[in-house]
Design an enzyme around this catalytic site. Structure first.
Site, PDB file in Angstrom:
ATOM      1  N   LYS A   2       0.819  -1.219   0.000  1.00 34.71           N
ATOM      2  CA  LYS A   2       0.000   0.000   0.000  1.00 34.71           C
ATOM      3  C   LYS A   2       0.851   1.267   0.000  1.00 34.71           C
ATOM      4  CE  LYS A   2      -4.450  -1.620   1.437  1.00 34.71           C
ATOM      5  NZ  LYS A   2      -5.629  -1.491   2.257  1.00 34.71           N
ATOM      6  N   LYS A  49     -10.768  -1.935  -3.810  1.00 29.00           N
ATOM      7  CA  LYS A  49     -11.596  -0.721  -3.864  1.00 29.00           C
ATOM      8  C   LYS A  49     -10.852   0.421  -4.544  1.00 29.00           C
ATOM      9  CE  LYS A  49     -13.302  -1.613   0.769  1.00 29.00           C
ATOM     10  NZ  LYS A  49     -12.573  -1.527   2.048  1.00 29.00           N
ATOM     11  N   LYS A 104      -5.080  -8.286  -6.657  1.00 35.25           N
ATOM     12  CA  LYS A 104      -6.351  -8.622  -6.004  1.00 35.25           C
ATOM     13  C   LYS A 104      -7.409  -7.570  -6.354  1.00 35.25           C
ATOM     14  CE  LYS A 104      -6.404  -6.469  -1.468  1.00 35.25           C
ATOM     15  NZ  LYS A 104      -6.973  -6.471  -0.172  1.00 35.25           N
TER      16      LYS A 104
HETATM   17  N1  AQP Z   1      -9.901  -9.275  -3.380  1.00 36.98           N
HETATM   18  C1  AQP Z   1     -10.293  -9.788  -2.231  1.00 36.98           C
HETATM   19  N2  AQP Z   1     -10.548 -11.116  -2.145  1.00 36.98           N
HETATM   20  C2  AQP Z   1     -10.978 -11.667  -0.963  1.00 36.98           C
HETATM   21  N3  AQP Z   1     -11.177 -10.949   0.169  1.00 36.98           N
HETATM   22  C3  AQP Z   1     -10.921  -9.627   0.105  1.00 36.98           C
HETATM   23  N4  AQP Z   1     -11.019  -8.651   1.034  1.00 36.98           N
HETATM   24  C4  AQP Z   1     -10.649  -7.471   0.481  1.00 36.98           C
HETATM   25  N5  AQP Z   1     -10.319  -7.650  -0.805  1.00 36.98           N
HETATM   26  C5  AQP Z   1     -10.473  -8.978  -1.070  1.00 36.98           C
HETATM   27  C6  AQP Z   1     -11.466  -8.876   2.412  1.00 36.98           C
HETATM   28  O1  AQP Z   1     -12.502  -7.952   2.691  1.00 36.98           O
HETATM   29  C7  AQP Z   1     -12.431  -7.600   4.070  1.00 36.98           C
HETATM   30  C8  AQP Z   1     -12.516  -6.121   4.206  1.00 36.98           C
HETATM   31  O2  AQP Z   1     -11.426  -5.516   3.574  1.00 36.98           O
HETATM   32  P1  AQP Z   1     -11.095  -4.025   3.937  1.00 36.98           P
HETATM   33  O3  AQP Z   1     -12.182  -3.148   3.552  1.00 36.98           O
HETATM   34  O4  AQP Z   1     -10.742  -3.915   5.348  1.00 36.98           O
HETATM   35  O5  AQP Z   1      -9.806  -3.603   3.161  1.00 36.98           O
HETATM   36  P2  AQP Z   1      -8.855  -4.162   2.116  1.00 36.98           P
HETATM   37  O6  AQP Z   1      -8.516  -5.579   2.370  1.00 36.98           O
HETATM   38  O7  AQP Z   1      -7.707  -3.238   2.078  1.00 36.98           O
HETATM   39  O8  AQP Z   1      -9.737  -4.050   0.828  1.00 36.98           O
HETATM   40  P3  AQP Z   1      -9.365  -3.450  -0.546  1.00 36.98           P
HETATM   41  O9  AQP Z   1     -10.514  -3.591  -1.434  1.00 36.98           O
HETATM   42  O10 AQP Z   1      -8.088  -4.040  -1.044  1.00 36.98           O
HETATM   43  O11 AQP Z   1      -9.154  -1.931  -0.246  1.00 36.98           O
HETATM   44  P4  AQP Z   1      -8.052  -0.966  -0.784  1.00 36.98           P
HETATM   45  O12 AQP Z   1      -8.192  -0.895  -2.243  1.00 36.98           O
HETATM   46  O13 AQP Z   1      -8.405   0.342  -0.099  1.00 36.98           O
HETATM   47  O14 AQP Z   1      -6.739  -1.515  -0.345  1.00 36.98           O
HETATM   48  C9  AQP Z   1     -11.148  -8.189   4.636  1.00 36.98           C
HETATM   49  O15 AQP Z   1     -11.458  -9.337   5.393  1.00 36.98           O
HETATM   50  C10 AQP Z   1     -10.365  -8.568   3.415  1.00 36.98           C
HETATM   51  O16 AQP Z   1      -9.564  -9.696   3.656  1.00 36.98           O
END
Ligand code: AQP
Length: 333
Positions: free
Chosen positions: A114, A201, A198
């Site tokens: 990140k 968001k 992956k």
């Molecule tokens: N691609 C994914 N596949 C499976 N599980 C996922 N999670 C996130 N992306 C995937 C799971 O969703 C839960 C909440 O995630 P989060 O909102 O806390 O943040 P994150 O993991 O940082 O999600 P993003 O989408 O990747 O956000 P950005 O783009 O801001 O970095 C968690 O249980 C996570 O494992």
């Protein structure tokens, strides 16, 4: 056995199919088991580790709560609240950050991903994000934490921190060492545009993900445009290791229908991607569109969402407030 469940989702907008299949769908199953005590948190303190616009953050907190409810979490059975409303999370995070060695944090791969190349400009909050996550979980004596595969390392850190605190202060079992609940298959949903990344968001391309607020037409269009290759769908699992986009689409299909990849391969092996894509679009829109419609309805009822979050925060405060008091006493404050 009854489980104490804690998990969180960041209110950073664009909740997507990865969040749903990796985490929220699991939350719903756990909520539906009457033996469990479940706490689902909108982790807004985590969200500000990267810059957020004020109005958007407020809306995203409500939208995340709406997504929980629209997906099937019942606020009369599970506690739903936002993290910033319960002071103990930040307080616990400070205490634990004084226990956790830098070396442990330096190993966290999500920070590296990140923060990107310009680590010097990343916030200190982003660096210590896993400690806040440990505080969230440990304050509720959670026995199980349902997360996507990408959070596995942070959960291992939570376990290490709990064990170190208990050992340092000679208070065996005071902080409960939680177990991860990670689905064995398809716990990491990949971008529709790149099988190595992956689904996320923050991906600038909206075509890379299925948002939980997408309409039926948007879902059909995104699946149609999803990256594939020119070969027919294989019959054998082993062949998928070299064909990541195919593996991802087959995985999404299996996961949303709760069926094995073997069964999906039997259904589509030897066929063209157009067959898989049309079936997948159909299945996804039938599962996601009702959630999307319900999110939109709930977002219009701000009073209801604010009431759910406030009631949840009151209940969470009782549990976390008691634990932080005990923690401070152990430390000697
Ligand atoms: N691609 C994914 N596949 C499976 N599980 C996922 N999670 C996130 N992306 C995937 C799971 O969703 C839960 C909440 O995630 P989060 O909102 O806390 O943040 P994150 O993991 O940082 O999600 P993003 O989408 O990747 O956000 P950005 O783009 O801001 O970095 C968690 O249980 C996570 O494992």
């Amino acid at each position: 056995m009854s489980k104490k469940i804690f998990s969180g989702v960041q209110p950073t907008g664009n909740l997507h199919l990865g969040n749903y299949l990796g985490a929220i769908k699991n939350f719903v199953d756990l909520n539906n088991d009457n033996q469990n005590e479940c706490i689902f948190c909108v982790v807004d303190l985590h969200a500000i580790t990267v810059k957020q616009e004020q109005d958007q953050l407020t809306n995203n907190i409500r939208e995340t709560a709406a997504t929980f409810i629209a997906s099937g979490i019942d606020p009369s059975k599970s506690i739903i609240f936002n993290q910033s409303k319960v002071h103990a999370h930040a307080e616990g995070s400070w205490i634990l950050s004084c226990m956790a060695p830098m070396g442990w944090l330096n190993r966290m791969t999500q920070f590296k991903e990140k923060a990107g190349k310009d680590k010097e400009k990343a916030s200190v909050g982003l660096y210590i994000y896993p400690i806040l996550m440990a505080s969230d979980i440990l304050l509720y004596d959670a026995t199980h934490v349902p997360v996507g595969e990408d959070q596995k390392q942070h959960l291992e850190l939570t376990r290490d921190i709990a064990q170190k605190f208990n050992k340092d202060f000679g208070c065996e079992d005071f902080l409960r060492v939680p177990e991860p609940l990670i689905k064995k298959n398809f716990s990491r949903i990949m971008s529709l545009k790149d099988g190595l990344k992956k689904m996320s968001k923050s991906d600038p391309s909206d075509l890379s993900r299925i948002n939980l607020t997408d309409t039926k037409d948007e879902i059909i269009n995104k699946i149609k445009k999803a990256k594939t290759d020119s070969l027919p769908i294989p019959n054998e699992y082993q062949e998928l290791n070299e064909r990541l986009e195919a593996k991802n689409l087959l995985g999404i299909y299996s996961s949303i229908l709760d069926q094995t990849l073997d069964k999906t391969l039997k259904e589509f092996g030897g066929k063209n991607f157009s067959d898989l894509k049309s079936q997948l679009a159909e299945v996804l829109s039938s599962k996601i569109s009702p959630i999307s419609d319900e999110i939109k309805k709930l977002i219009d009822d701000q009073n209801y969402l604010d009431k759910v979050l406030a009631e949840g925060a009151n209940k969470a405060e009782v549990i976390a407030g008691k634990k932080i008091k005990e923690m401070k006493k152990i430390i000697g404050f």
